[in-house]
Scaffold this active site. Sequence first.
Site, PDB file in Angstrom:
ATOM      1  N   HIS A 344       0.829  -1.192   0.000  1.00 23.83           N
ATOM      2  CA  HIS A 344       0.000   0.000   0.000  1.00 23.83           C
ATOM      3  C   HIS A 344       0.871   1.253   0.000  1.00 23.83           C
ATOM      4  CE1 HIS A 344      -2.491   3.173   1.873  1.00 23.83           C
ATOM      5  NE2 HIS A 344      -3.459   2.623   1.157  1.00 23.83           N
ATOM      6  N   CYS A 720      -1.002  34.325  -5.768  1.00 27.80           N
ATOM      7  CA  CYS A 720       0.122  33.647  -5.133  1.00 27.80           C
ATOM      8  C   CYS A 720      -0.447  32.663  -4.120  1.00 27.80           C
ATOM      9  CB  CYS A 720       1.116  34.623  -4.513  1.00 27.80           C
ATOM     10  SG  CYS A 720       0.433  35.774  -3.342  1.00 27.80           S
TER      11      CYS A 720
END
Lengths: 760, 760
Positions: A344, A720
Amino acid sequence: MSLAQEMFAIAPAMAKANLSASQLKLLTGKARWIFRVADAGFPTVPTIAITRAAWDELQAERGRKDKRLRTHWVACLFKLVDKDGVPPKLVVRTSASAHNGGLMPARIGIPAPDLPEDAVDPNRPLARAIKQAFESYGFSDRTWTGREEDRSRQIVLVQAMAGGDDEQFLTRNATTGALGPAPLDGSPLPRMPDSVNALIALLDAKAGRHMACLVSVEKGTLRFISARPVQATPGAELNAAVDRVDRKVWTPQSAVSRVDANRLALMLHPRLKSPEGVAPIAVGLGVSPGAATGIIVFNPEDAARLRARGQHCILVVNETGPADIEGMRAATGILTARGGMSSHAGVIARITGKPCVAGVRTLSVDAVEMVCRIGDREFRAGERLTIDGTDGSVYLGSLPLTQPQIGGSIGKLLGWSDASRSISVRTNVETVDSARTALSFGAEGIGLARSEHMFFSTERMVALRRMILSEDEDARSRALAGLVDYQTGDYSALFSAMKGLPVTVRLFDPPLHEFLPRTDEEIEETAASLGVAVRALRLRLERIAEINPMLGHRGVRLAITYPEILQMQMQAMLAGARAASETQNEPVIVEMMVPFVSTATEVSWVRERAMAIVENAGLSRSERVKFSFGTMIELPRACLRTGDIAHMVDFISFGTNDLTQTTFGISRDDAPAFLAAYQRKGVYERDPFVSLDVKGVGELIQIAIQRGRAANPKLKIGICGEHAGDPASLQFFSGLGVDYVSCSPYRVPVARLTLAQTST
Amino acid sequence: MSLAQEMFAIAPAMAKANLSASQLKLLTGKARWIFRVADAGFPTVPTIAITRAAWDELQAERGRKDKRLRTHWVACLFKLVDKDGVPPKLVVRTSASAHNGGLMPARIGIPAPDLPEDAVDPNRPLARAIKQAFESYGFSDRTWTGREEDRSRQIVLVQAMAGGDDEQFLTRNATTGALGPAPLDGSPLPRMPDSVNALIALLDAKAGRHMACLVSVEKGTLRFISARPVQATPGAELNAAVDRVDRKVWTPQSAVSRVDANRLALMLHPRLKSPEGVAPIAVGLGVSPGAATGIIVFNPEDAARLRARGQHCILVVNETGPADIEGMRAATGILTARGGMSSHAGVIARITGKPCVAGVRTLSVDAVEMVCRIGDREFRAGERLTIDGTDGSVYLGSLPLTQPQIGGSIGKLLGWSDASRSISVRTNVETVDSARTALSFGAEGIGLARSEHMFFSTERMVALRRMILSEDEDARSRALAGLVDYQTGDYSALFSAMKGLPVTVRLFDPPLHEFLPRTDEEIEETAASLGVAVRALRLRLERIAEINPMLGHRGVRLAITYPEILQMQMQAMLAGARAASETQNEPVIVEMMVPFVSTATEVSWVRERAMAIVENAGLSRSERVKFSFGTMIELPRACLRTGDIAHMVDFISFGTNDLTQTTFGISRDDAPAFLAAYQRKGVYERDPFVSLDVKGVGELIQIAIQRGRAANPKLKIGICGEHAGDPASLQFFSGLGVDYVSCSPYRVPVARLTLAQTST
């Protein structure tokens, strides 16, 4: 379309298929490739398709003792018979649009039905296989895309069984992307007829991605059976895209539009700078490439918490499971005691692009006591490790990393991108090192230099604390005076590094709260430096401490309550700009940005004082230092009032992180307590801090842009924050007609590519 | 209007003034009352007026040796001459629109000019006095209103000097509001001619407020000289308003529209319940009425901080000054060692309606060491006091207070208000006591019952902590089970108290963080009750602690992550409703409200589960318990997405406090650090937590209402939060067409009056 038309040959044994437009639309999954290869004239095993709707009606007809549709079906099966007239053995295959673990594997060697009723009787082999194939589509909640499909249009394929040997291969190398038959599972490929190259070129051009291909080779003759797309490494995909342009299969524009920007991001891994001299303390399996260094954490919540604070961490666990996915996304790197390439941890790390070292046998983790051992050494949360997911090494402490280089295929692709991009890409950096990295990635300026980062050294922190804890303006000014020189040097170096590109400096923004001394040692030191009693300092600290610092005394509020900070910062910034301008030909472009405003009055208050300082410095009409004034828009009220603000500023830049926090009323620091449950329970489709919430935060940005442009048509608009490096968010920003985006250096290539894709 | 017309008689010695519309507009300040009294035929000393513009031009004309305007002016002065033809001595008065400490006092006994030039020569007495009068208007920044006026329209009055004695009096008693001459400064009034009553009746009807009146009494003849409005106590103003209705001077509607709701609020002071048995520890001067009890604080910042957390405090200082005003507003009561009725503390306390005891001679405060002494006793911050600003008593600890009664004049006025009001007024309460108070004030339901307040007892807190700190759902459910019975009783009592009026219960809202054990003792207790080690609990607490709890794990996020809480709360609420319905004729109206939602999915998630619980309880079609489902709108995103939410809810209610916090990005808890500076520097005109910010928060509310109504025309819309008790904010809400507002019990009368004013 009648149901009779939903049973049809896609690769008939004789002649070519002649499909209607509706039939072409039914060609999902393998069916599509079989039709296209056969249609291009390449030898292909005969294949027919049937939809679930047609199959269901065939069954219903049996109950009514009707035979009309069955007649069509039998006719269709006859399309699998070659000119020799001998009915072949059959193969039944699913043909789903997306890979799905629950799908029935191909059933081979099914005898052709003897009687027409055998072709529809679920007790006979053919019909039984078809029925089971359709049933295996049932696990719709297990498809990777999660999209709900039109079940009645699902198809099953019946193929003539090919003679000879079946061979599987990839159309391109999974790691390098080189064209030509490549092994699928590591075992060497047998020699195949030359015609394999024509098939590969054909499929590669049609599919435009790596394909796993199944063919039969019989007496030197190669026949196509089936193909499905596979995911290669991002590097292989990129090399393949550039190779297709070189081979004139694609135009540069189509290469740009077809490379997945999310996958490109995965290639931009840091590497260890010089691992030669350093001995690893453990070696496991490198199951997801790239190097990472950070603070040890033992559970996903702590990883999320550190991530929210902008800190790097290594998630150290025995093994991972589905509940850990959020934490894995939050961690900078993953280290597990158990598992390997297909564990996993390995699978998720590769999907999310996180460096991962798995299966370190000398590691044991006690998650409850929050301690781990690697060999003889014991580590607690907060200590640092470095891992290299490329070779599986684990190192003590923080080793220096080096950034990925833009060159070769990436360079070519981004070059093509820039040709069709109209929105600039800047970067969020404060240091000369990061600025150079960002420039190497193609940044066209700095969109966000967080000036507070310049205080992150012991010496400056002492001065800063003295300032915060001063009782009056004079004492504050004295404390600040010592900081001007340091900062001047920092600014000068940063401006010089950017060689005439614009640099947006954000005024001091964070809550003063964050800079207060915390540990006993810090408090004693600070008390000594201030000349006050430790007890008095503690009382004062208690009074200054904030309950919700994110919404507290920060941003423009600091500039207004303590104008000395504004004065000091601007003095240093302007002196730095002047110094840089004297050592280069290009003028220095300084953009000063005011954070966290919510009213136009705050902007005018700061603007008046800032402009006076610029005027006093003799820089208001300078040709060498070009100064402009702007504000961050990161609060809902600022969005609504951008019309009032716009005429006072040269630019605005959206701070999408704080705007998301306030629009949702979520503190990102604290969100881990419920965000995982929210995603598990389907309350959020996506983490709004990763992909911009278009319906809420997005509307506020739209309102702001519309009002700002109406009030000031010359207004420059930027974005930003982390969303500016996320492809889905960038698509939205691109539609708003912003002038630039600014993201972390690593994300600059992602933004360049995505913005090119959205403008074509 | 020519400048000649800007010098004119407002009360000529002979005949009546006949003013043009433009001249009437010039009548500001005293001039207005002189004109109106004279115009009504009451004997008045002759008076003329001149504007600054006319005066300036008279002066300019002197330089030009022109006489045209001077001729007008001299003619005007002749209007002061009685039929006996003897020019009187003169008085020069200012006549500003607002009282201003810098204004020139009346200059009396000025000889009438001998020559026309003397009437304009600044070296002669009349012109000198006029010049000085105009100059005294110069302090425009000291006017109380702060409004910029048109300087050229400022006027100066010239009056004939009356013979006999000048007498001053009020038109109504300053404390009771009774009509008739009342002393202005405490000294007894001489007997005056009966005509004084006609003058008073005339002025009271014209002005509609308390007036200070100047008359001359000469040989039993009374002549009006001048008058100006004065501020009486709120009670006196209210009684006067009702008296004017009784006298048929006003209609009930005009009384409603003319009483200032902000002043009404000042009357609603709590009083000491039974001060008889308790001895005060000190007695000072009661300089601002009402009783207050709270925690001692020694500085304005701490007062603001406690206020932000909803706690009552008494600001204890030696004396107050202008820098303390914010803190005084934040304090529940004020106690000073020095000063009296006219001290800064007394004046500001009365303006802001805070109980204040001043001049307590046995009190001394050491603000630095944060300690005070009253007589022999020493008190530290955090201890409790009770003060009674009516008689100046100071008591130890917290004494029980009793709420003001609605009766007499207030009752009449509010009765008239209700006749012209269409928006309902509810209240924010959780306890039966507060519910009864609110009902006595006219509340028409509960708009916000904060269910978490039902956990504020040691026993329940222990259960709640056990729930929060449970490691799994089972343990949480067990911890919660014990709470259902308590809560059922609480709900039943609250529903019964409201006698069939609607009750909105908000689901558990605050950050769990707030309920965590903090002190060592609490932590040890909790650890014992959970059966875990203290050290393990501390680790866990550190991990649960939130950085910005206001934006953390709270509101609907709790219901979704811990559905057991939702289950427990609804179970108790429905059982309580059923119990209450069995003891009364009216059905119980329960409105369940989900707090802090930001997405429609959160609402549908909770709604689905809540409705299932209602269905299981057999109350979905009950005639005895009418259940409805709604959500609070208190986040910017919820406002934008109200269109998605509206079709799933019966009602929405705006939580304007949290909405202001998130729209501005301000934590109210932390705002004191910069809010005072913001108001001082003019960045904020008003504290947005007191008066709703119409331009930002207001627009979000407008957007939400418009989208909500468009999606669900039956949507019921309310406002809860402190803004619902603020007159300026209520005016805005009224224009939005909301269905109800809900405020604290004390503010219910204010809301009833304001909403009547806005609907007429």
